[in-house]
Design a protein around this motif. Structure first.
Motif, PDB file in Angstrom:
ATOM      1  N   VAL A 106       0.837  -1.201   0.000  1.00  0.00           N
ATOM      2  CA  VAL A 106       0.000   0.000   0.000  1.00  0.00           C
ATOM      3  C   VAL A 106       0.871   1.250   0.000  1.00  0.00           C
ATOM      4  CG1 VAL A 106      -1.680   1.316   1.347  1.00  0.00           C
ATOM      5  CG2 VAL A 106      -1.971  -1.153   1.062  1.00  0.00           C
ATOM      6  N   ASP A 107       1.930   1.258   0.811  1.00  0.00           N
ATOM      7  CA  ASP A 107       2.838   2.401   0.845  1.00  0.00           C
ATOM      8  C   ASP A 107       3.425   2.687  -0.535  1.00  0.00           C
ATOM      9  OD1 ASP A 107       2.506   2.937   3.515  1.00  0.00           O
ATOM     10  OD2 ASP A 107       4.339   1.938   4.169  1.00  0.00           O
ATOM     11  N   ALA A 108       3.748   1.614  -1.268  1.00  0.00           N
ATOM     12  CA  ALA A 108       4.356   1.771  -2.585  1.00  0.00           C
ATOM     13  C   ALA A 108       3.379   2.323  -3.619  1.00  0.00           C
ATOM     14  CB  ALA A 108       4.915   0.440  -3.065  1.00  0.00           C
ATOM     15  N   CYS A 109       2.093   2.077  -3.411  1.00  0.00           N
ATOM     16  CA  CYS A 109       1.084   2.449  -4.414  1.00  0.00           C
ATOM     17  C   CYS A 109       0.531   3.855  -4.250  1.00  0.00           C
ATOM     18  CB  CYS A 109      -0.075   1.453  -4.377  1.00  0.00           C
ATOM     19  SG  CYS A 109       0.311  -0.172  -5.071  1.00  0.00           S
ATOM     20  N   PRO A 112       1.970  10.220  -0.288  1.00  0.00           N
ATOM     21  CA  PRO A 112       1.662  10.698   1.064  1.00  0.00           C
ATOM     22  C   PRO A 112       0.392  11.569   1.033  1.00  0.00           C
ATOM     23  CG  PRO A 112       3.999  10.944   0.598  1.00  0.00           C
ATOM     24  CD  PRO A 112       3.340  10.564  -0.704  1.00  0.00           C
ATOM     25  N   PRO A 113      -0.418  11.533   2.098  1.00  0.00           N
ATOM     26  CA  PRO A 113      -0.146  10.897   3.387  1.00  0.00           C
ATOM     27  C   PRO A 113      -0.578   9.428   3.474  1.00  0.00           C
ATOM     28  CG  PRO A 113      -2.166  12.153   3.525  1.00  0.00           C
ATOM     29  CD  PRO A 113      -1.640  12.371   2.128  1.00  0.00           C
ATOM     30  N   LEU A 114      -1.157   8.880   2.397  1.00  0.00           N
ATOM     31  CA  LEU A 114      -1.635   7.498   2.447  1.00  0.00           C
ATOM     32  C   LEU A 114      -0.512   6.485   2.292  1.00  0.00           C
ATOM     33  CD1 LEU A 114      -4.936   7.712   0.334  1.00  0.00           C
ATOM     34  CD2 LEU A 114      -4.613   7.968   2.807  1.00  0.00           C
ATOM     35  N   ALA A 133      -1.930  13.677 -10.211  1.00  0.00           N
ATOM     36  CA  ALA A 133      -1.292  13.784  -8.895  1.00  0.00           C
ATOM     37  C   ALA A 133      -2.302  13.843  -7.766  1.00  0.00           C
ATOM     38  CB  ALA A 133      -0.385  15.016  -8.857  1.00  0.00           C
ATOM     39  N   THR A 134      -3.438  14.464  -8.000  1.00  0.00           N
ATOM     40  CA  THR A 134      -4.435  14.591  -6.940  1.00  0.00           C
ATOM     41  C   THR A 134      -5.435  13.441  -6.918  1.00  0.00           C
ATOM     42  OG1 THR A 134      -5.821  15.960  -8.392  1.00  0.00           O
ATOM     43  CG2 THR A 134      -4.272  17.095  -6.918  1.00  0.00           C
ATOM     44  N   GLU A 135      -5.553  12.707  -8.015  1.00  0.00           N
ATOM     45  CA  GLU A 135      -6.570  11.653  -8.102  1.00  0.00           C
ATOM     46  C   GLU A 135      -6.008  10.234  -8.051  1.00  0.00           C
ATOM     47  OE1 GLU A 135      -9.820  12.153  -7.974  1.00  0.00           O
ATOM     48  OE2 GLU A 135      -9.371  14.289  -7.769  1.00  0.00           O
ATOM     49  N   ALA A 136      -4.701  10.077  -8.201  1.00  0.00           N
ATOM     50  CA  ALA A 136      -4.119   8.730  -8.270  1.00  0.00           C
ATOM     51  C   ALA A 136      -4.429   7.896  -7.033  1.00  0.00           C
ATOM     52  CB  ALA A 136      -2.604   8.832  -8.472  1.00  0.00           C
ATOM     53  N   ASN A 137      -4.403   8.515  -5.852  1.00  0.00           N
ATOM     54  CA  ASN A 137      -4.668   7.764  -4.623  1.00  0.00           C
ATOM     55  C   ASN A 137      -6.085   7.207  -4.576  1.00  0.00           C
ATOM     56  OD1 ASN A 137      -2.102   8.233  -3.721  1.00  0.00           O
ATOM     57  ND2 ASN A 137      -2.685   9.515  -1.971  1.00  0.00           N
ATOM     58  N   PRO A 162      -5.242  -1.112   5.790  1.00  0.00           N
ATOM     59  CA  PRO A 162      -5.930   0.044   5.183  1.00  0.00           C
ATOM     60  C   PRO A 162      -5.358   0.363   3.807  1.00  0.00           C
ATOM     61  CG  PRO A 162      -5.327   0.493   7.475  1.00  0.00           C
ATOM     62  CD  PRO A 162      -4.631  -0.785   7.089  1.00  0.00           C
ATOM     63  N   GLY A 163      -6.229   0.615   2.862  1.00  0.00           N
ATOM     64  CA  GLY A 163      -5.802   0.982   1.516  1.00  0.00           C
ATOM     65  C   GLY A 163      -5.729  -0.176   0.543  1.00  0.00           C
ATOM     66  N   LEU A 164      -5.724  -1.400   1.049  1.00  0.00           N
ATOM     67  CA  LEU A 164      -5.691  -2.560   0.156  1.00  0.00           C
ATOM     68  C   LEU A 164      -7.020  -2.653  -0.590  1.00  0.00           C
ATOM     69  CD1 LEU A 164      -3.679  -4.899  -0.445  1.00  0.00           C
ATOM     70  CD2 LEU A 164      -4.986  -6.295   1.166  1.00  0.00           C
ATOM     71  N   TYR A 165      -6.942  -2.906  -1.906  1.00  0.00           N
ATOM     72  CA  TYR A 165      -8.170  -3.012  -2.694  1.00  0.00           C
ATOM     73  C   TYR A 165      -8.685  -4.439  -2.761  1.00  0.00           C
ATOM     74  CZ  TYR A 165     -11.426  -2.907  -6.611  1.00  0.00           C
ATOM     75  OH  TYR A 165     -12.547  -3.043  -7.393  1.00  0.00           O
ATOM     76  N   GLY A 166      -7.763  -5.401  -2.904  1.00  0.00           N
ATOM     77  CA  GLY A 166      -8.197  -6.779  -3.055  1.00  0.00           C
ATOM     78  C   GLY A 166      -7.088  -7.763  -2.765  1.00  0.00           C
ATOM     79  N   VAL A 167      -7.454  -9.031  -2.725  1.00  0.00           N
ATOM     80  CA  VAL A 167      -6.492 -10.126  -2.607  1.00  0.00           C
ATOM     81  C   VAL A 167      -6.655 -11.011  -3.830  1.00  0.00           C
ATOM     82  CG1 VAL A 167      -6.291 -10.112  -0.104  1.00  0.00           C
ATOM     83  CG2 VAL A 167      -8.115 -11.439  -1.178  1.00  0.00           C
ATOM     84  N   TYR A 168      -5.564 -11.637  -4.223  1.00  0.00           N
ATOM     85  CA  TYR A 168      -5.535 -12.421  -5.461  1.00  0.00           C
ATOM     86  C   TYR A 168      -4.837 -13.745  -5.170  1.00  0.00           C
ATOM     87  CZ  TYR A 168      -4.857 -13.347 -10.487  1.00  0.00           C
ATOM     88  OH  TYR A 168      -4.877 -13.885 -11.743  1.00  0.00           O
TER      89      TYR A 168
END
Length: 263
Positions: A106-109, A112-114, A133-137, A162-168
């Motif tokens: 999540v940190d890599a994707c 900041p601050p997410l 830049a403002t919408e990527a998160n 937090p922030g994870l979208y899914g598992v595969y």
């Protein structure tokens, strides 16, 4: 920013169908991406190409309505950031065996601050749009691959990130890790785990995806509730179509079930 159409498919309650690219042909990737797949994942971990080819494959997929995603070689901040800068809208990260690795994903994707993603969107800005830049998160989707016994044991902690979208689910590596044979249809204990994963993922509010041996198996797991299914990779599709056509010519009365495989 260009919307993530894959999320729209899943949000609507439909099962998304994902293509998987393991060869270095941008033309083949472009053809697959324009056949109706909801997303196309470029396999930078096991694909037969290097980093320079990833950009060309992303360019090919970008010419289609499909959402471009990439599987990186590992959960690595710099690599994942570079793939997102190159235009990936989703990351399916391998071997997320712990909640700590899920947090790193999540940190890599996210910026900041997410998260801790470094700024330099390059082609992401070109593909995504001027407000990238403002919408990527709000648009990028991180998927954590569950493909080991350790990940299964810690799936609830991983899914709580937090922030994870899914598992595969990566069924072949999971089978190997549990001491079973890889390849073919998902069966036995791995199938039991697959049912647990989709149930737990939905309880956590996450999407669930998996790699399948072919269309028949993908249909089965879509019916079981998975939100995204991958019906084999480009090589298995090519092999299957070729063997079926050869068989039809040489022996029209004989029906071949092609052997399929993948990662």
């Amino acid at each position: 920013m260009r919307e993530n159409s894959l999320c729209n498919v899943i949000r609507s309650g439909n099962t998304a169908v994902n293509a998987w690219i393991s060869t270095d042909s941008s033309y083949s990737a472009e053809v697959l991406a324009n056949t109706g797949f909801d997303s196309v994942t470029i396999d930078a971990q096991h694909g037969m190409f290097g980093p320079d080819t990833v950009v060309k494959l992303l360019q090919a997929v970008s010419a289609s309505p499909a959402t471009p995603m990439v599987r990186p070689t590992s959960v690595n901040l710099a690599e994942i950031g570079w793939l997102l800068d190159a235009g990936a809208y989703g990351i399916i990260a391998p071997s997320v065996d712990s909640p700590e690795l899920a947090r790193e994903l999540v940190d890599a994707c996210f910026y900041p601050p997410l998260g801790r993603r470094s700024f330099g969107p390059s082609r992401g800005l070109l593909y995504g749009g001027s407000d990238y830049a403002t919408e990527a998160n709000h648009t990028i989707v991180p998927w954590a691959m569950i493909e080991s016994g350790d990940a299964v044991e810690q799936m609830d902690a991983i899914m709580s990130t937090p922030g994870l979208y899914g598992v595969y689910l990566g069924p072949n590596d999971l089978a190997l890790d549990l001491g079973f044979k890889a390849g073919g249809d998902i069966a036995g204990p791995v199938a039991d785990i697959a049912h647990r994963i989709v149930e737990r993922a939905h309880r956590h509010g996450l999407a669930a995806g998996l790699f399948c041996s072919g269309a028949e198996e993908a249909t089965k797991w879509a019916d079981a509730g998975f939100d995204l299914v991958t019906p084999g990779n480009d090589v298995s599709m090519l092999r299957s179509a070729a063997t079926q056509r050869i068989a039809a010519i040489r022996d029209p009365a004989k029906t071949l079930t092609a052997t399929t495989g993948g990662y």
